[in-house]
Scaffold this motif. Structure first.
Motif, PDB file in Angstrom:
ATOM      1  N   ALA A 191       3.786  -4.419  -3.450  1.00  0.00           N
ATOM      2  CA  ALA A 191       2.683  -4.093  -4.359  1.00  0.00           C
ATOM      3  C   ALA A 191       2.361  -2.599  -4.367  1.00  0.00           C
ATOM      4  N   ALA A 192       3.056  -1.829  -3.564  1.00  0.00           N
ATOM      5  CA  ALA A 192       2.753  -0.404  -3.424  1.00  0.00           C
ATOM      6  C   ALA A 192       3.619   0.444  -4.343  1.00  0.00           C
ATOM      7  N   SER A 193       3.021   1.531  -4.812  1.00  0.00           N
ATOM      8  CA  SER A 193       3.783   2.517  -5.581  1.00  0.00           C
ATOM      9  C   SER A 193       3.170   3.886  -5.348  1.00  0.00           C
ATOM     10  N   LEU A 194       3.965   4.901  -5.586  1.00  0.00           N
ATOM     11  CA  LEU A 194       3.516   6.271  -5.375  1.00  0.00           C
ATOM     12  C   LEU A 194       4.132   7.138  -6.471  1.00  0.00           C
ATOM     13  N   ILE A 195       3.279   7.844  -7.195  1.00  0.00           N
ATOM     14  CA  ILE A 195       3.750   8.726  -8.253  1.00  0.00           C
ATOM     15  C   ILE A 195       3.209  10.115  -7.966  1.00  0.00           C
ATOM     16  N   ALA A 196       4.115  11.073  -7.817  1.00  0.00           N
ATOM     17  CA  ALA A 196       3.721  12.445  -7.494  1.00  0.00           C
ATOM     18  C   ALA A 196       4.674  13.416  -8.177  1.00  0.00           C
TER      19      ALA A 196
END
Length: 133
Positions: free
Chosen positions: A25-30
């Motif tokens: 369920a995790a996501s990371l946008i950078a």
């Protein structure tokens, strides 16, 4: 899930209160690796904060549960702990700019780690000491 009789005679709910990370369920946008790592550090802080409040919840349940309590007493405790968690999380998110201010985040994480140590009997697998009468 517990039946009413089991619930009435259960005092230690440590194993029933979970704090977990759901990788799927995790996501990371950078925009870059530096920002991604700072956001990841903030996510680690969030998990530590969740563990702290899970321990606080376990402790409150342990201290307030009477022998013949029914499940309804949990809602008020949960709501109070959830409100405290949400307020602390929002304050940290704002004060650290979601972790981009590294020094502030490090200080907050250190403080949360210290606070977790104040609840050694309320980890998921721990057994709290019996109350003295």
């Amino acid at each position: 899930m517990m039946n009413n009789v089991e619930f009435m005679f259960t005092k230690n709910f440590n194993s029933k209160v979970n704090c977990s990370f759901q990788r799927d369920a995790a996501s990371l946008i950078a925009p870059d690796a530096i920002t991604a790592n700072k956001l990841l550090d903030f996510a680690r802080y969030e998990f530590d904060l969740s563990e702290l409040y899970a321990r606080k919840l376990r402790k409150e349940i342990y201290e307030q549960k009477g022998t013949f309590s029914d499940v309804s007493f949990l809602k008020a405790i949960y709501d109070q702990i959830q409100k405290q968690y949400t307020e602390e999380h929002a304050t940290a998110a704002k004060s650290t700019n979601l972790g981009l201010e590294t020094a502030k985040l490090t200080a907050l994480r250190t403080e949360v780690s210290k606070q977790i140590q104040n609840y050694p009997d309320f980890c998921k697998t721990c057994k709290p000491p019996k109350k003295k009468k």
